[in-house]
Design a protein around this motif. Structure first.
Motif, PDB file in Angstrom:
ATOM      1  N   PHE A  21       0.921  -1.388  -0.245  1.00  0.00           N
ATOM      2  CA  PHE A  21      -0.339  -0.030   0.233  1.00  0.00           C
ATOM      3  C   PHE A  21       0.802   1.741  -0.269  1.00  0.00           C
ATOM      4  N   THR A  22       1.736   1.209   0.795  1.00  0.00           N
ATOM      5  CA  THR A  22       2.831   2.497   1.176  1.00  0.00           C
ATOM      6  C   THR A  22       3.610   2.663  -0.270  1.00  0.00           C
ATOM      7  N   LEU A  23       4.027   1.075  -1.086  1.00  0.00           N
ATOM      8  CA  LEU A  23       4.795   2.227  -2.235  1.00  0.00           C
ATOM      9  C   LEU A  23       3.717   2.169  -2.897  1.00  0.00           C
ATOM     10  N   GLN A  24       2.683   1.742  -3.597  1.00  0.00           N
ATOM     11  CA  GLN A  24       1.449   2.128  -4.356  1.00  0.00           C
ATOM     12  C   GLN A  24       1.460   3.923  -4.195  1.00  0.00           C
ATOM     13  N   LYS A  25       1.322   3.754  -2.610  1.00  0.00           N
ATOM     14  CA  LYS A  25       0.909   5.768  -2.798  1.00  0.00           C
ATOM     15  C   LYS A  25       2.214   6.394  -3.514  1.00  0.00           C
ATOM     16  N   ILE A  26       3.842   5.896  -3.082  1.00  0.00           N
ATOM     17  CA  ILE A  26       4.171   7.059  -3.271  1.00  0.00           C
ATOM     18  C   ILE A  26       5.135   7.117  -4.206  1.00  0.00           C
ATOM     19  N   ASN A  27       4.233   5.792  -5.372  1.00  0.00           N
ATOM     20  CA  ASN A  27       4.742   5.286  -6.593  1.00  0.00           C
ATOM     21  C   ASN A  27       5.336   6.755  -7.408  1.00  0.00           C
ATOM     22  N   ASN A  28       4.470   7.955  -7.164  1.00  0.00           N
ATOM     23  CA  ASN A  28       5.628   8.885  -7.950  1.00  0.00           C
ATOM     24  C   ASN A  28       5.997   9.269  -8.271  1.00  0.00           C
ATOM     25  N   LEU A  29       6.229   9.382  -6.382  1.00  0.00           N
ATOM     26  CA  LEU A  29       8.105  10.134  -6.351  1.00  0.00           C
ATOM     27  C   LEU A  29       9.263   8.926  -6.736  1.00  0.00           C
ATOM     28  N   LEU A  30       9.310   7.796  -6.288  1.00  0.00           N
ATOM     29  CA  LEU A  30       9.655   6.352  -6.610  1.00  0.00           C
ATOM     30  C   LEU A  30      10.544   6.617  -8.580  1.00  0.00           C
ATOM     31  N   GLN A  31       9.226   6.823  -9.584  1.00  0.00           N
ATOM     32  CA  GLN A  31       9.917   7.474 -11.158  1.00  0.00           C
ATOM     33  C   GLN A  31      10.845   8.772 -10.929  1.00  0.00           C
ATOM     34  N   ARG A  32      11.426   9.268  -9.980  1.00  0.00           N
ATOM     35  CA  ARG A  32      11.694  10.784  -9.997  1.00  0.00           C
ATOM     36  C   ARG A  32      13.792  10.327 -10.115  1.00  0.00           C
ATOM     37  N   GLU A  33      13.582  11.191 -11.228  1.00  0.00           N
ATOM     38  CA  GLU A  33      15.178  10.641 -10.925  1.00  0.00           C
ATOM     39  C   GLU A  33      16.668  11.638 -10.020  1.00  0.00           C
ATOM     40  N   ASP A  34      15.215  12.115  -9.208  1.00  0.00           N
ATOM     41  CA  ASP A  34      16.036  13.054  -8.374  1.00  0.00           C
ATOM     42  C   ASP A  34      15.768  11.871  -6.550  1.00  0.00           C
ATOM     43  N   VAL A  35      15.396  10.610  -7.306  1.00  0.00           N
ATOM     44  CA  VAL A  35      14.949  10.418  -6.018  1.00  0.00           C
ATOM     45  C   VAL A  35      15.176   8.381  -6.150  1.00  0.00           C
ATOM     46  N   GLU A  36      16.021   7.806  -4.545  1.00  0.00           N
ATOM     47  CA  GLU A  36      15.915   6.371  -4.711  1.00  0.00           C
ATOM     48  C   GLU A  36      15.515   6.276  -3.518  1.00  0.00           C
ATOM     49  N   CYS A  37      14.963   5.439  -3.084  1.00  0.00           N
ATOM     50  CA  CYS A  37      14.294   4.312  -2.548  1.00  0.00           C
ATOM     51  C   CYS A  37      15.250   2.835  -2.398  1.00  0.00           C
ATOM     52  N   ILE A  38      15.559   3.037  -0.579  1.00  0.00           N
ATOM     53  CA  ILE A  38      15.755   1.918   0.093  1.00  0.00           C
ATOM     54  C   ILE A  38      14.803   1.098   1.073  1.00  0.00           C
ATOM     55  N   VAL A  39      15.277  -0.791   0.606  1.00  0.00           N
ATOM     56  CA  VAL A  39      13.613  -0.728   1.662  1.00  0.00           C
ATOM     57  C   VAL A  39      14.672  -2.145   1.737  1.00  0.00           C
ATOM     58  N   PHE A  40      14.957  -2.173   3.425  1.00  0.00           N
ATOM     59  CA  PHE A  40      15.485  -3.064   4.611  1.00  0.00           C
ATOM     60  C   PHE A  40      14.397  -4.286   4.496  1.00  0.00           C
ATOM     61  N   ASP A  41      14.446  -5.355   4.733  1.00  0.00           N
ATOM     62  CA  ASP A  41      13.695  -6.446   4.775  1.00  0.00           C
ATOM     63  C   ASP A  41      14.259  -7.205   6.155  1.00  0.00           C
ATOM     64  N   ASP A  42      13.981  -6.685   6.916  1.00  0.00           N
ATOM     65  CA  ASP A  42      14.702  -7.196   8.530  1.00  0.00           C
ATOM     66  C   ASP A  42      13.937  -8.729   8.842  1.00  0.00           C
ATOM     67  N   GLY A  43      14.494 -10.088   7.551  1.00  0.00           N
ATOM     68  CA  GLY A  43      13.748 -10.998   7.803  1.00  0.00           C
ATOM     69  C   GLY A  43      13.052 -11.518   7.851  1.00  0.00           C
ATOM     70  N   SER A  44      12.171 -10.820   7.115  1.00  0.00           N
ATOM     71  CA  SER A  44      10.512 -11.250   6.551  1.00  0.00           C
ATOM     72  C   SER A  44      10.320 -12.955   5.774  1.00  0.00           C
ATOM     73  N   THR A  45       9.348 -13.321   6.267  1.00  0.00           N
ATOM     74  CA  THR A  45       9.329 -14.882   6.353  1.00  0.00           C
ATOM     75  C   THR A  45       8.060 -15.161   5.166  1.00  0.00           C
ATOM     76  N   ASP A  46       7.302 -14.074   4.960  1.00  0.00           N
ATOM     77  CA  ASP A  46       5.621 -14.042   4.305  1.00  0.00           C
ATOM     78  C   ASP A  46       6.621 -12.743   2.083  1.00  0.00           C
ATOM     79  N   LYS A  47       7.536 -13.040   2.256  1.00  0.00           N
ATOM     80  CA  LYS A  47       7.655 -13.543   0.489  1.00  0.00           C
ATOM     81  C   LYS A  47       7.819 -11.745   0.373  1.00  0.00           C
ATOM     82  N   THR A  48       8.520 -10.735   1.392  1.00  0.00           N
ATOM     83  CA  THR A  48       8.352  -9.742   0.960  1.00  0.00           C
ATOM     84  C   THR A  48       9.831  -8.711  -0.146  1.00  0.00           C
TER      85      THR A  48
END
Length: 303
Positions: A21-48
């Motif tokens: 839900f969060t990534l969908q909401k900020i997807n327009n920001l993620l497409q910008r050339e001046d933006v990077e996004c870092i996701v840290f998966d802290d040991g998920s078991t749900d295929k994150t």
């Protein structure tokens, strides 16, 4: 490769639906050339991780095979990014205001002594129907973890968040360290996020005791690390009194357990608290406390 201006940092663990839900909401920001996004998966078991790799190839994904905690992940991401401004979002939080990145850049540019921006936060799973506020930007004591932005230059001047806190207290730790270096925290109500949490329901969740224990002990840890010695006993006794008054005597025995465990933690960690102390003088403490308190909860009807 040109360094990004903004980095959006998200830690997650076994909450794939919230992250989607969060990534969908900020997807327009993620497409910008001046933006990077870092996701840290802290040991998920749900295929994150699989979801992120498949659907968001531009995202820089990091993963702990075994969970190392929220604070560990935040330290790692802030150490990895080369962006000028690092935006911390919880996996269940998203921007509501328009043009948040432009507002972040403007706030930092017009306040060169500002190290952290504290966003306005609406706490609810329900849609936000009114977003207007009469609040003004101002210097404050601290910030909230679910939505804020660092000037990376300021982050590099302060110690890393204390990973041994596990959960809670790291923002206050940073706020004290920033104040010691005369770096400001600015509350920026023009930048609004929604934190999709119903705070009132947390009492009935399985991790209630653990959360309360960590919250209490974090506050007490910070007293011993930063507050003048003469003020510590009064602060801790008042904290205990309020927990007993508003929770324990009303039959909240989980709170009583959390209180006892937090006291135990202080004794266990006391040597470490002394080694890592950076105590305020009485003058510094009074100056810090004269600042407006950290705005945490915002609701339209409060305007």
């Amino acid at each position: 490769m040109q360094k990004p201006l903004f980095s959006i940092l998200i830690t997650t663990k076994n909450r794939i639906e919230e992250l989607q839900f969060t990534l969908q909401k900020i997807n327009n920001l993620l497409q910008r050339e001046d933006v990077e996004c870092i996701v840290f998966d802290d040991g998920s078991t749900d295929k994150t991780s699989e979801f992120v790799l498949k659907n968001y190839p531009k995202i820089k994904l990091y993963r702990n095979e075994k969970s190392k905690g929220l604070i560990f992940c935040r330290n790692k991401m802030l150490g990895i990014t080369q962006a000028k401004f690092a935006i911390s979002l919880d996996d269940d939080a998203h921007f509501v205001s328009e043009n948040p990145l432009e507002e972040i850049e403007k706030a930092f540019t017009t306040n060169p002594n500002c190290g952290v921006l504290a966003f306005r936060i609406f706490w609810s799973k329900q849609p936000l129907l009114a977003t207007h506020t009469n609040q003004q930007q101002k210097r404050v004591q601290g910030f909230v973890g679910c939505g804020h932005a660092w000037r990376l230059e300021s982050w590099k001047k302060t110690p890393n968040y204390p990973e041994w806190f596990v959960f809670y207290g790291e923002e206050e730790f940073a706020a004290y360290e920033l104040f010691k270096k005369d770096i400001e925290i600015q509350y920026t109500p023009q930048i609004l996020i929604q934190h999709r949490v119903e705070v009132a329901t947390r009492k009935h969740q399985p991790d209630y005791t653990a959360r309360l224990r960590r919250s209490l002990r974090a506050g007490w840890f910070l007293y011993f690390m930063f507050f003048p010695w003469q003020s510590i006993p009064k602060k801790i006794l008042y904290s205990m009194y309020m927990q007993i008054k508003i929770k324990v005597i009303k039959g909240d025995y989980k709170a009583a357990l959390a209180l006892g465990l937090a006291i135990f933690d202080v004794f266990i960690y006391f040597p470490k608290l002394m080694r890592n102390s950076n105590r305020f003088s009485s003058v510094e403490m009074n100056k810090f406390l004269s600042l407006p308190e950290t705005p945490i909860y915002w609701k339209p009807q409060n305007e």
